[in-house]
Design a protein around this motif. Structure first.
Motif, short mmCIF file in Angstrom:
data_model
loop_
_atom_site.label_atom_id
_atom_site.label_comp_id
_atom_site.label_asym_id
_atom_site.label_seq_id
_atom_site.Cartn_x
_atom_site.Cartn_y
_atom_site.Cartn_z
N LEU A 227 0.83 -1.21 0.00
CA LEU A 227 0.00 0.00 0.00
C LEU A 227 0.86 1.26 0.00
O LEU A 227 0.43 2.29 -0.51
CB LEU A 227 -0.94 0.00 1.21
N HIS A 228 2.04 1.19 0.57
CA HIS A 228 2.93 2.36 0.55
C HIS A 228 3.35 2.67 -0.89
O HIS A 228 3.52 3.84 -1.25
CB HIS A 228 4.16 2.10 1.41
N ASP B 139 -2.41 3.21 6.62
CA ASP B 139 -3.44 3.25 5.58
C ASP B 139 -4.71 2.56 6.09
O ASP B 139 -4.65 1.46 6.64
CB ASP B 139 -2.94 2.54 4.31
N THR C 96 1.30 6.75 3.03
CA THR C 96 0.91 5.95 4.19
C THR C 96 1.90 4.81 4.37
O THR C 96 2.71 4.52 3.49
CB THR C 96 -0.51 5.36 4.02
N THR D 93 1.53 1.99 -3.58
CA THR D 93 0.38 2.41 -4.40
C THR D 93 -0.25 3.70 -3.89
O THR D 93 -0.85 4.43 -4.67
CB THR D 93 -0.70 1.30 -4.42
N GLN D 94 -0.10 3.98 -2.58
CA GLN D 94 -0.71 5.19 -2.01
C GLN D 94 0.33 6.27 -1.67
O GLN D 94 -0.02 7.44 -1.51
CB GLN D 94 -1.48 4.83 -0.72
#
Length: 626
Positions: free
Chosen positions: A249-250, A273, A256, A252-253
């Protein structure tokens, strides 16, 4: 490269290429020399080089495992594929190992012997290492990481790492040189502290670095495998150990999940996230992916195993050429072992996953080399098993690549249709598109050419198509001539020419024709008879051996794939980047067009229809010669 590269972006030994390992050679030799000469032997100094090799093996295992698991789709986190630019960018993943090794050698050399001569094991040093990592290292890394996401540092350094949205294990160490200096400074806190407090040990050093490698690789592997039961048994573990989906997620976002390996600091400072738990649960439940089209291929030369997508990423991203690299001599025992060990493998394995529009494309590999294809019953059993498995999984089309569709082996795949008439999956040998690519590779204005190849399904169809186009096809073999003549109509048969049996006449035919249709069995003495500038166009799955430097060799029948074909980051055997063999492309076209037929045995589809369909779907002719 970062968008605005800052100072100390490049590695100091970048210009050395593969010879960068020579930097460590004097130290490795010196460590062995001291160990054999001195009475008080420094085991830690001696083990640095073997440990570096072990780290490289550790990383390679993660690379192969990650590529295999993401190809299957089981527990995959991010579906988007990677491309050649990412492979090229991450080619220098071993630089950080060279860098660490150099620092270790320098440290052991210049630190006083009373400090550097550490024992094999000390429990207090291991406990101190754990505490120092959990506290200062994780805390400082969190804030360093957030600082690297500030625009000034991000565009100069950290954006290089974040260019990889879909991560692979080695993405974890793809940073500019300056970043690695900062990271090593942090990771040196436990190492130097235990060293100067005289609590260090070989196990604590090796264990700590291995832990960093393991967690780095795990966090970037793009498949979730940490079981939920671990967090159920020990709930605080959620704050002490991240998961692959958490760090994914880090990437892709971006803003976060900054933590190193312990999400604790993200929870403390509110940067976790909100989708972390949901993505984790979804990834764990994800099942193996089913394909629409399967291309069934096999290994070729002994070192081709390293050129698979599951092998060495840097080699897989380049055409597999016959000339061996200098380092192949150092791994020949492993190469020989891989050849002999394949005798015990009984199942195909997936090596590649692609998507094209709504189609899911898989490549399955038979664990057999060309030299093993004399065992027909065993090979046919493997191919048949793969086709039946594909049928069971709901695959629409199976294409037979390389020798898997040999007429001598299985009648161009027809054997399996006769044995299993109830098959729903369509078996395609791709001969029609192979013929089309050869015919369209003939230079415009050609009036005549020479055929010097083994008579095969593709050869018969190609010669017939050329004669129908009014191109004169010459052959020097009477038996070939008579067999080809039987396939042609009376009118087209006039375009098939047999040279006189005298050597003079044959040599004249060789010299006069500037275009040769050839198979992989083209002999050296025949190539030497060709005139300068002759164009050899293969009609076989395997290329002929190149002998002449003053002639041109066309690539085996193949096409350039559309840009919308996703996750293409490895080369198909000897073909250039983003190029697929015509036999493989044919299966994709069959699935896209919904053609309900088996193209195997002596069946040849409408060559022009297949060709136009491939062009309509974005596949392009290949004009590359060497």
């Amino acid at each position: 490269m970062a968008s605005k590269p800052g100072i100390l972006t490049d590695w100091p030994w970048k210009h050395l290429g593969s010879f960068k390992y020579m930097i460590l050679a004097p130290w490795a030799v010196h460590s062995v020399y001291l160990f054999t000469k001195e009475k008080e032997r420094n085991l830690g100094y001696l083990l640095i080089f073997p440990f570096l090799l072990l780290r490289m093996l550790h990383n390679q295992i993660w690379i192969s495992l990650s590529r295999y698991r993401t190809a299957k789709g089981h527990n995959r986190i991010v579906d988007k594929g990677i491309e050649f630019d990412q492979v090229d960018r991450e080619r220098n993943w071993d630089d950080q190992i060279v860098f660490n090794g150099l620092l270790f050698y320098i440290g052991f050399t210049f630190i006083p012997r009373s400090y550097s001569n550490v024992p094999l094991w000390r429990a207090d040093g291991i406990i101190l290492t754990i505490l120092l990592h959990s506290g200062p290292v994780e805390f400082l890394y969190y804030w360093l990481h957030r600082a690297l996401h500030h625009h000034f540092l991000y565009c100069r350094y950290h954006s290089h790492h974040h260019s990889s949205i879909v991560t692979e294990p080695i993405t974890s160490v793809i940073h500019p040189f300056a970043e690695h200096i900062a990271y090593f400074t942090l990771f040196a806190i436990p190492l130097l502290t235990t060293l100067f407090t005289r609590t260090a040990s070989i196990i604590s050093f090796v264990g700590y670095v291995t832990y960093i490698d393991f967690m780095n690789n795990m966090g970037h592997c793009n498949f979730e495998f940490v079981p939920n039961s671990l967090f159920s048994i020990f709930p605080p573990l959620k704050y002490l150990m991240y998961t692959p989906s958490f760090h994914s997620l880090h990437h892709t976002q971006f803003r976060t999940n900054y933590s190193l390996f312990m999400p604790l600091y993200d929870y403390i400072y509110g940067t976790t996230d909100k989708n972390s738990d949901a993505v984790y649960e979804t990834s764990l439940k994800r099942q193996q992916e089913s394909a629409d089209v399967v291309h069934l291929t096999h290994l070729t030369t002994p070192d081709s195993i390293y050129h698979l997508r599951l092998g060495f990423a840097s080699l897989a991203s380049k055409p597999h050429l016959s000339n061996s690299k200098w380092y192949s001599w150092f791994i020949w025992p492993l190469t020989c072992f891989s050849v002999f060990s394949t005798w015990t493998f009984v199942n195909t394995f997936i090596s590649e996953r692609n998507t094209f529009h709504k189609l899911k494309l898989h490549t399955w590999v038979l664990p057999r080399y060309i030299v093993q294809y004399w065992r027909r019953e065993s090979i046919n059993s493997l191919i048949e098993g793969a086709i039946l498995e594909a049928d069971m999984r709901g695959v629409k089309v199976v294409t037979l690549g390389l020798l898997n569709q040999s007429e001598e082996l299985n009648g161009n795949g027809e054997m399996y249709i006769h044995r299993h008439p109830e098959l729903k999956v369509k078996v395609v040998d791709g001969s029609s598109l192979a013929v089309a690519t050869v015919v369209n590779a003939i230079p415009k204005g050609t009036t005549g050419l020479l055929f010097r190849g083994k008579l095969s399904k593709v050869a018969y169809a190609t010669v017939c198509a050329l004669c129908e186009m009014g191109i004169q096809v010459a052959t020097v073999d009477k038996d070939e001539y008579e067999k080809l003549k039987l396939r042609l109509t009376t009118q087209c048969g006039n375009n098939l020419v047999l040279s006189s049996p005298t050597n003079y006449a044959q040599n004249k035919v060789y010299a006069q024709n500037k275009i040769w249709l050839v198979g992989d069995d083209l002999k050296e003495e025949e190539q030497l008879k060709a005139s300068k500038g002759t164009l050899f166009i293969p009609i076989s799955q395997l290329p002929p051996r190149k002998v002449r430097t003053d002639c041109f060799y066309h690539i085996t029948p193949a096409m350039i794939v559309p840009s919308s074909l996703d996750n293409v980051h490895s080369c198909e055997n000897w073909l250039p980047r983003r190029v697929m063999s015509a036999w493989r492309v044919a299966g994709i076209i069959h699935a896209l067009e919904g053609w309900d037929l088996n193209e195997c045995g002596q069946t040849i589809c409408d060559v022009e229809r297949v060709w136009q369909a491939s062009l309509r779907h974005g596949f392009l002719p290949l004009t590359i010669v060497a």
